[in-house]
Enzyme design. Structure first.
Site, PDB file in Angstrom:
ATOM      1  N   TRP A  19      12.179  14.757 -66.446  1.00 44.39           N
ATOM      2  CA  TRP A  19      11.585  16.089 -66.624  1.00 44.39           C
ATOM      3  C   TRP A  19      10.177  16.003 -67.202  1.00 44.39           C
ATOM      4  O   TRP A  19       9.928  15.202 -68.098  1.00 44.39           O
ATOM      5  CB  TRP A  19      12.465  16.885 -67.598  1.00 44.39           C
ATOM      6  CG  TRP A  19      11.821  18.096 -68.175  1.00 44.39           C
ATOM      7  CD1 TRP A  19      10.976  18.163 -69.258  1.00 44.39           C
ATOM      8  CD2 TRP A  19      11.975  19.445 -67.705  1.00 44.39           C
ATOM      9  NE1 TRP A  19      10.598  19.467 -69.477  1.00 44.39           N
ATOM     10  CE2 TRP A  19      11.203  20.277 -68.544  1.00 44.39           C
ATOM     11  CE3 TRP A  19      12.698  20.031 -66.649  1.00 44.39           C
ATOM     12  CZ2 TRP A  19      11.126  21.654 -68.368  1.00 44.39           C
ATOM     13  CZ3 TRP A  19      12.620  21.412 -66.491  1.00 44.39           C
ATOM     14  CH2 TRP A  19      11.844  22.206 -67.342  1.00 44.39           C
ATOM     15  N   ILE A  20       9.263  16.841 -66.690  1.00 45.77           N
ATOM     16  CA  ILE A  20       7.996  17.045 -67.393  1.00 45.77           C
ATOM     17  C   ILE A  20       7.731  18.545 -67.524  1.00 45.77           C
ATOM     18  O   ILE A  20       8.178  19.339 -66.707  1.00 45.77           O
ATOM     19  CB  ILE A  20       6.794  16.349 -66.699  1.00 45.77           C
ATOM     20  CG1 ILE A  20       6.334  17.084 -65.440  1.00 45.77           C
ATOM     21  CG2 ILE A  20       7.119  14.900 -66.356  1.00 45.77           C
ATOM     22  CD1 ILE A  20       4.997  16.568 -64.895  1.00 45.77           C
ATOM     23  N   ASN A  21       7.013  18.916 -68.600  1.00 37.11           N
ATOM     24  CA  ASN A  21       6.454  20.266 -68.644  1.00 37.11           C
ATOM     25  C   ASN A  21       4.987  20.213 -69.048  1.00 37.11           C
ATOM     26  O   ASN A  21       4.239  19.423 -68.434  1.00 37.11           O
ATOM     27  CB  ASN A  21       7.329  21.271 -69.397  1.00 37.11           C
ATOM     28  CG  ASN A  21       7.704  20.955 -70.810  1.00 37.11           C
ATOM     29  OD1 ASN A  21       8.433  20.007 -71.067  1.00 37.11           O
ATOM     30  ND2 ASN A  21       7.238  21.745 -71.755  1.00 37.11           N
ATOM     31  N   ASP A  22       4.555  21.023 -69.981  1.00 40.97           N
ATOM     32  CA  ASP A  22       3.130  21.298 -70.199  1.00 40.97           C
ATOM     33  C   ASP A  22       2.185  20.092 -70.145  1.00 40.97           C
ATOM     34  O   ASP A  22       2.460  19.061 -70.775  1.00 40.97           O
ATOM     35  CB  ASP A  22       2.920  21.915 -71.586  1.00 40.97           C
ATOM     36  CG  ASP A  22       3.931  22.984 -71.915  1.00 40.97           C
ATOM     37  OD1 ASP A  22       4.828  23.256 -71.111  1.00 40.97           O
ATOM     38  OD2 ASP A  22       3.816  23.554 -73.019  1.00 40.97           O
ATOM     39  N   GLN A  38       4.280  16.875 -71.745  1.00 34.83           N
ATOM     40  CA  GLN A  38       5.612  16.970 -72.325  1.00 34.83           C
ATOM     41  C   GLN A  38       6.580  16.255 -71.381  1.00 34.83           C
ATOM     42  O   GLN A  38       6.656  16.584 -70.188  1.00 34.83           O
ATOM     43  CB  GLN A  38       5.998  18.445 -72.483  1.00 34.83           C
ATOM     44  CG  GLN A  38       5.073  19.207 -73.416  1.00 34.83           C
ATOM     45  CD  GLN A  38       5.460  19.056 -74.870  1.00 34.83           C
ATOM     46  OE1 GLN A  38       6.465  19.596 -75.312  1.00 34.83           O
ATOM     47  NE2 GLN A  38       4.671  18.300 -75.630  1.00 34.83           N
TER      48      GLN A  38
HETATM   49  C1  FRU Z   1       5.678  25.895 -73.040  1.00 30.78           C
HETATM   50  C2  FRU Z   1       6.368  25.311 -74.265  1.00 30.78           C
HETATM   51  C3  FRU Z   1       5.434  25.289 -75.456  1.00 30.78           C
HETATM   52  C4  FRU Z   1       6.034  24.206 -76.313  1.00 30.78           C
HETATM   53  C5  FRU Z   1       6.511  23.218 -75.274  1.00 30.78           C
HETATM   54  C6  FRU Z   1       7.775  22.498 -75.640  1.00 30.78           C
HETATM   55  O1  FRU Z   1       6.257  25.483 -71.852  1.00 30.78           O
HETATM   56  O2  FRU Z   1       7.545  26.037 -74.558  1.00 30.78           O
HETATM   57  O3  FRU Z   1       5.312  26.518 -76.126  1.00 30.78           O
HETATM   58  O4  FRU Z   1       5.093  23.651 -77.183  1.00 30.78           O
HETATM   59  O5  FRU Z   1       6.712  23.947 -74.071  1.00 30.78           O
HETATM   60  O6  FRU Z   1       8.074  21.511 -74.689  1.00 30.78           O
END
Ligand code: FRU
Length: 545
Positions: A19-22, A38
């Protein structure tokens, strides 16, 4: 665990698995672009988040380095969440990030490179005088995160903005520091807005109102600027931004009256795009935007695939010359991946016609097309009492619903019989009184996949929305352009040279790999002309982690 490659993008940023996010802390430093993000070290769902780290010389090819930050101290043992980088003269790059403690309280921390002279910035240290900002009794400790890149002002202070909320009011706090260690919250937030909920990942930067070709660094002090404040709304999972004025003396931001502040505001991207962040690129004098696209597949299938989330193609950000909105365009470097090329000129498309774009690989392509529409005589009247949002309008007026001028555009990731397809198109209305065009742009994932929904919960169903936005163009010359970057499960589309951008994530069952097709279509009674169409195969970068 093996990774399923059927829908895996070819030229979008993504680690080998999980998984990746921000996007976090993007920066250009000593000849390298850095991207942190992330990342779940353990699987294809959100959790166990660290700051993964990659570098690039060209924003196209990427090399993975060791993770920059992971939970290790009392002030971040419960999570190392999003943040930014600031290059501090005399010190080098400094990370500001959100740490979560064992009681789930969020606080802001900093980290410094072990060796700022190393262009790779491989090792990061968390000094013991962290955190630099704790929520006080007036604040919400479970909604206090995502510090922005800081900027230095003539009054001798650094400033950073942190997202938050109190009840349903979204808040952007501002903190000041002289030494980048001791930070004090300003008496008033820089901005807030009722009923918008948590403001995640705020971004705050100036744009020039006289130079529409170059970006500005955060500490730019000349006249002739406006500011942009963007926030990501966690309830609806979309972002909005306003243009406005930053009053340095009062430390307040006041949005212009003509950019709505709230749910109906302007967006960087009207589709699957979240937690975005810009940085100033000293190398090319431009502001570059990174945004994350989550999967729209079922959670079960994310887990089966072994990966989830991508970073979209970085985009340059400029103020439109009308000064009422921003415009976005894929960074020019991405064009180095263009391979085989075909072109089409002056091709008329009558109502109901669909023309195949042959000779390229439609599942991994870059397509630019300019339509000549000519007269708006036949355009449907845009009823001003229409209270429908673009999204709802696109839902009713889909790609198959005959109109006057439009719908016309591209049909991406399609089977020849259109059992599956993702249309990206315009529908041109006109205002009853002055006959000015009102242009709707849609990227409609509803017909994108034959896969059957799995169950009653959202996580068990594919998300197939009819994303849409209006395009603020007068079409005085009768033309409108569309560019789509197509990458297996990604369709990233730029209307009217980046005035309206929409990204969809789709998971066809049949229209995959060499079985995917690309068409240009028109379902409006008025015929339109493909004045020019250029399409390229997109190659894979030589190195992607
Ligand atoms: C946005 C968020 C941020 C938080 C991060 C946690 O997608 O919820 O607010 O810092 O992702 O992974």
């Amino acid at each position: 665990k093996s990774v399923n490659h059927l829908h895996r993008p070819g030229f979008h940023f993504q680690p080998p698995k999980n998984w990746i996010n921000d996007p976090n802390g993007p920066v250009y430093y000593k000849g390298l672009y850095h991207l942190f993000y992330q990342y779940n070290t353990k699987g294809a769902v959100w959790g166990n988040i660290i700051w993964a780290h990659s570098v690039s010389k060209d924003l196209v090819n990427w090399e993975a380095l060791e993770p920059a930050i992971h939970p290790s101290k009392w002030f971040d043992i419960g999570g190392t969440w999003s943040g930014s980088i600031t290059i501090v003269p005399g010190k080098g790059p400094i990370i500001l990030y959100t740490g979560v403690n064992k009681n789930q309280t969020q606080m802001q921390n900093y980290a410094i490179p072990e060796d700022p002279s190393d262009p790779y910035l491989r090792k990061w240290i968390k000094p013991d005088d962290n955190p630099i900002a704790m929520p006080d009794y007036t604040m919400n400790g479970s909604a206090f995160r995502d510090p922005t890149t800081a900027w230095f002002s003539k009054d001798g202070h650094w400033r950073t903005v942190v997202g938050s909320r109190i009840k349903h009011r979204g808040i952007a706090y501002i903190y000041r520091s002289r030494d980048f260690k001791h930070w004090v919250k300003a008496k008033h937030p820089i901005h807030s807005k009722q009923s918008t909920g948590m403001w995640e990942c705020p971004d705050f930067f100036p744009v020039s109102i006289t130079d529409f070709e170059n970006g500005l660094d955060l500490d730019y002090t000349g006249a002739n600027t406006k500011h942009v404040l963007k926030v990501s709304l966690d309830i609806t999972r979309y972002e909005y931004y306003t243009l406005g004025k930053y009053d340095l003396k009062k430390d307040r931001y006041i949005p212009d009256g003509n950019t709505p502040d709230g749910w109906d505001g302007l967006r960087f991207d009207y589709g699957n795009f979240y937690a975005s962040k810009t940085f100033f690129d000293y190398k090319k004098n431009r502001r570059v935007l990174w945004g994350w696209a989550n999967e729209s597949d079922t959670v079960q299938d994310d887990i089966m695939k072994g990966w989830a989330g991508i970073q979209l193609i970085p985009r340059t950000v400029l103020l439109d010359s009308n000064k009422k909105q921003l415009v976005f365009w894929p960074v020019e470097e991405i064009e180095s991946l263009r391979g085989n090329y075909i072109r089409m000129n002056n091709h008329n498309i009558k109502m109901g016609q669909r023309i195949e774009v042959k000779g390229i690989t439609p599942a991994q392509a870059d397509v630019e097309v300019t339509f000549y529409v000519g007269s708006l005589e036949k355009a449907e009247i845009f009823d001003p009492s229409f209270t429908l949002k673009p999204f709802e309008l696109c839902k009713i007026k889909g790609s198959n619903v005959t109109g006057g001028v439009g719908p016309f555009g591209l049909i991406t990731l399609a089977t020849p019989d259109l059992e599956e397809y993702t249309p990206v198109f315009f529908r041109v209305f006109k205002n009853a009184s002055n006959h000015k065009p009102k242009v709707l742009m849609c990227s409609d994932a509803r017909p994108s996949s034959l896969k059957q929904d799995q169950g009653p919960l959202a996580k068990d169903r594919m998300y197939k929305p009819s994303f849409a936005g209006f395009v603020d163009v007068d079409m005085a010359d009768g033309r409108i352009s569309l560019r789509s970057l197509i990458d297996h499960s990604v369709v990233e589309s730029f209307g009217a040279l980046g005035k309206t951008v929409i990204t969809s994530r789709v998971y066809p069952v049949k229209a995959v790999q060499e079985n995917a097709h690309l068409y240009v279509f028109n379902n409006g009674t008025q015929s339109v002309t493909i004045e020019s169409l250029n399409a390229w195969n997109m190659q894979r970068p030589l190195q992607m982690n």
